[in-house]
Design a protein around this motif. Sequence first.
Motif, PDB file in Angstrom:
ATOM      1  N   GLU A   1      41.529  35.748  24.178  1.00 64.98           N
ATOM      2  CA  GLU A   1      41.834  37.169  24.344  1.00 64.98           C
ATOM      3  C   GLU A   1      42.631  37.416  25.624  1.00 64.98           C
ATOM      4  OE1 GLU A   1      39.571  41.498  24.802  1.00 64.98           O
ATOM      5  OE2 GLU A   1      38.424  39.711  24.244  1.00 64.98           O
ATOM      6  N   GLY A   2      43.794  38.054  25.471  1.00 63.07           N
ATOM      7  CA  GLY A   2      44.605  38.441  26.616  1.00 63.07           C
ATOM      8  C   GLY A   2      45.144  37.293  27.448  1.00 63.07           C
ATOM      9  N   ALA A   3      45.172  36.086  26.896  1.00 67.66           N
ATOM     10  CA  ALA A   3      45.550  34.910  27.688  1.00 67.66           C
ATOM     11  C   ALA A   3      46.926  35.054  28.339  1.00 67.66           C
ATOM     12  CB  ALA A   3      45.506  33.654  26.818  1.00 67.66           C
TER      13      ALA A   3
ATOM     14  N   ARG B   1      44.376  27.042  15.543  1.00 61.76           N
ATOM     15  CA  ARG B   1      43.919  27.681  14.310  1.00 61.76           C
ATOM     16  C   ARG B   1      43.718  29.188  14.455  1.00 61.76           C
ATOM     17  NH1 ARG B   1      40.361  23.160  14.411  1.00 61.76           N
ATOM     18  NH2 ARG B   1      38.633  24.561  14.918  1.00 61.76           N
ATOM     19  N   GLU B   2      43.513  29.655  15.681  1.00 63.35           N
ATOM     20  CA  GLU B   2      43.219  31.082  15.868  1.00 63.35           C
ATOM     21  C   GLU B   2      43.859  31.599  17.151  1.00 63.35           C
ATOM     22  OE1 GLU B   2      39.300  34.001  16.422  1.00 63.35           O
ATOM     23  OE2 GLU B   2      39.104  32.078  15.387  1.00 63.35           O
ATOM     24  N   ILE B   3      44.382  32.833  17.073  1.00 62.95           N
ATOM     25  CA  ILE B   3      44.921  33.521  18.246  1.00 62.95           C
ATOM     26  C   ILE B   3      44.152  34.823  18.389  1.00 62.95           C
ATOM     27  CG2 ILE B   3      46.959  34.563  19.301  1.00 62.95           C
ATOM     28  CD1 ILE B   3      48.647  32.574  17.697  1.00 62.95           C
ATOM     29  N   ASP B   4      43.505  35.004  19.525  1.00 63.53           N
ATOM     30  CA  ASP B   4      42.568  36.109  19.702  1.00 63.53           C
ATOM     31  C   ASP B   4      43.279  37.407  20.106  1.00 63.53           C
ATOM     32  OD1 ASP B   4      40.108  37.335  19.669  1.00 63.53           O
ATOM     33  OD2 ASP B   4      39.207  36.076  21.221  1.00 63.53           O
ATOM     34  N   ARG B   5      42.502  38.448  20.266  1.00 59.19           N
ATOM     35  CA  ARG B   5      42.991  39.802  20.543  1.00 59.19           C
ATOM     36  C   ARG B   5      43.946  39.839  21.737  1.00 59.19           C
ATOM     37  NH1 ARG B   5      39.567  44.093  18.792  1.00 59.19           N
ATOM     38  NH2 ARG B   5      40.125  45.231  20.676  1.00 59.19           N
ATOM     39  N   ASN B   6      45.064  40.539  21.544  1.00 59.92           N
ATOM     40  CA  ASN B   6      46.002  40.824  22.633  1.00 59.92           C
ATOM     41  C   ASN B   6      46.483  39.586  23.387  1.00 59.92           C
ATOM     42  OD1 ASN B   6      45.804  43.767  22.339  1.00 59.92           O
ATOM     43  ND2 ASN B   6      43.733  43.501  23.123  1.00 59.92           N
ATOM     44  N   ALA B   7      46.449  38.431  22.743  1.00 67.62           N
ATOM     45  CA  ALA B   7      46.780  37.181  23.434  1.00 67.62           C
ATOM     46  C   ALA B   7      48.170  37.215  24.062  1.00 67.62           C
ATOM     47  CB  ALA B   7      46.661  36.001  22.475  1.00 67.62           C
TER      48      ALA B   7
ATOM     49  N   LYS C   1      39.973  50.843  29.476  1.00 66.50           N
ATOM     50  CA  LYS C   1      40.614  50.646  30.763  1.00 66.50           C
ATOM     51  C   LYS C   1      39.785  49.765  31.693  1.00 66.50           C
ATOM     52  CE  LYS C   1      43.206  54.962  30.576  1.00 66.50           C
ATOM     53  NZ  LYS C   1      43.499  56.250  31.222  1.00 66.50           N
ATOM     54  N   THR C   2      38.702  49.213  31.192  1.00 61.67           N
ATOM     55  CA  THR C   2      37.872  48.348  32.010  1.00 61.67           C
ATOM     56  C   THR C   2      38.461  46.947  32.073  1.00 61.67           C
ATOM     57  OG1 THR C   2      36.528  47.758  30.101  1.00 61.67           O
ATOM     58  CG2 THR C   2      35.786  49.624  31.417  1.00 61.67           C
ATOM     59  N   PHE C   3      38.022  46.168  33.073  1.00 65.06           N
ATOM     60  CA  PHE C   3      38.462  44.786  33.197  1.00 65.06           C
ATOM     61  C   PHE C   3      37.580  43.886  32.344  1.00 65.06           C
ATOM     62  CE2 PHE C   3      40.416  46.695  36.815  1.00 65.06           C
ATOM     63  CZ  PHE C   3      41.571  45.970  37.026  1.00 65.06           C
ATOM     64  N   VAL C   4      38.176  42.831  31.843  1.00 65.64           N
ATOM     65  CA  VAL C   4      37.450  41.895  30.989  1.00 65.64           C
ATOM     66  C   VAL C   4      37.549  40.505  31.593  1.00 65.64           C
ATOM     67  CG1 VAL C   4      37.409  40.778  28.736  1.00 65.64           C
ATOM     68  CG2 VAL C   4      37.829  43.228  28.903  1.00 65.64           C
ATOM     69  N   ASP C   5      36.443  39.811  31.665  1.00 72.88           N
ATOM     70  CA  ASP C   5      36.465  38.436  32.151  1.00 72.88           C
ATOM     71  C   ASP C   5      37.188  37.545  31.157  1.00 72.88           C
ATOM     72  OD1 ASP C   5      35.032  38.532  34.609  1.00 72.88           O
ATOM     73  OD2 ASP C   5      33.193  38.856  33.472  1.00 72.88           O
ATOM     74  N   LYS C   6      38.109  36.742  31.664  1.00 75.63           N
ATOM     75  CA  LYS C   6      38.709  35.701  30.845  1.00 75.63           C
ATOM     76  C   LYS C   6      37.857  34.453  31.046  1.00 75.63           C
ATOM     77  CE  LYS C   6      43.451  37.418  30.882  1.00 75.63           C
ATOM     78  NZ  LYS C   6      44.867  37.108  31.158  1.00 75.63           N
ATOM     79  N   LYS C   7      37.220  34.013  29.998  1.00 78.10           N
ATOM     80  CA  LYS C   7      36.264  32.920  30.117  1.00 78.10           C
ATOM     81  C   LYS C   7      36.991  31.613  30.384  1.00 78.10           C
ATOM     82  CE  LYS C   7      33.045  35.302  27.067  1.00 78.10           C
ATOM     83  NZ  LYS C   7      32.309  35.270  25.784  1.00 78.10           N
ATOM     84  N   MET C   8      36.648  30.975  31.495  1.00 78.92           N
ATOM     85  CA  MET C   8      37.339  29.760  31.911  1.00 78.92           C
ATOM     86  C   MET C   8      36.330  28.726  32.382  1.00 78.92           C
ATOM     87  SD  MET C   8      40.533  31.439  34.005  1.00 78.92           S
ATOM     88  CE  MET C   8      39.539  32.698  34.806  1.00 78.92           C
ATOM     89  N   ASP C   9      36.486  27.510  31.891  1.00 80.44           N
ATOM     90  CA  ASP C   9      35.636  26.412  32.334  1.00 80.44           C
ATOM     91  C   ASP C   9      36.373  25.442  33.246  1.00 80.44           C
ATOM     92  OD1 ASP C   9      33.135  27.014  30.956  1.00 80.44           O
ATOM     93  OD2 ASP C   9      34.262  26.666  29.117  1.00 80.44           O
ATOM     94  N   PHE C  10      37.696  25.325  33.066  1.00 80.26           N
ATOM     95  CA  PHE C  10      38.472  24.454  33.957  1.00 80.26           C
ATOM     96  C   PHE C  10      39.955  24.772  33.833  1.00 80.26           C
ATOM     97  CE2 PHE C  10      38.311  22.141  29.928  1.00 80.26           C
ATOM     98  CZ  PHE C  10      39.594  21.648  29.776  1.00 80.26           C
TER      99      PHE C  10
END
Length: 263
Positions: free
Chosen positions: A112-114, A131-137, A47-56
């Motif tokens: 992940e989670g996009a 090529r890849e789709i991450d967790r819970n996308a 139930k914790t929040f996860v950072d969505k890694k973003m560069d731009f």
Amino acid sequence: MRVTKSGVILLVGILLTGCAGNQNKSIQGKENSLDTVKEVNETPAEKTFVDKKMDFWEGNFAYQIISDNEVWVTNVESEDNKNGTSKSIKIAEIPEYVKNKEKEYHVTGIGEGAFDLCTNLEEVNMPNSIREIDRNAFAECLKLSKIQFSKNLEEIKYGAFSGADVSAITLDNIILIDENGFACCTKLKSLDLSKSIKKVTPYAFGECKNLETVTIRAIKLNIEENVFYGCKKLKVFYVPKESVEYYKKALSEYKAEVKAIEE
């Protein structure tokens, strides 16, 4: 509003008994059933929040730089400043290339989670560069009924399309489908897996209650237990002619027939 946080991670648990029961269930009913599953299986850590890694940002999507010339889609523009999910997006057109500061990048994955909980998302079109789709996308995108998969897609991770509204799936060059990858896709009727498939983990298609036919084109696929748990309408597995006897043993936990692919 553009945000840097995702919402609660939505993990569809191994106990899948709460999935919607048939094609006539309403979206509201499907939401309630998935919530029931989560309540049973969530732990405080989930139930914790996860950072969505973003560069731009470019257009409606955020991107993470993976290498010198590759990026992944990691977020979608949102009206909700709490979790980064978008209630308005209906069609997601993933670009093959994207530019940032005059530099061009190849889009090769979805993070992940996009798009998790984009509850009005109906259609996704992927370029063949993915090529890849991450967790819970795309977890709990309950109206997602049309997916144009990349022809070069190799890996679908945990819960990536759980709860989607899709009725048929063809994966041309897939290698891995992880646990709960398509769990609770209660409209799904047919599935076609490529010759390149190497691994399908437990509950990957759990509680796809209207799934009737599965085509497995690999000569020998090591199928783990409960991949098709709760698929009560499963009628037939189509497999290579030379592998019929192998798959009769490998798929013996299911009542469905095993037949040779008609050429």
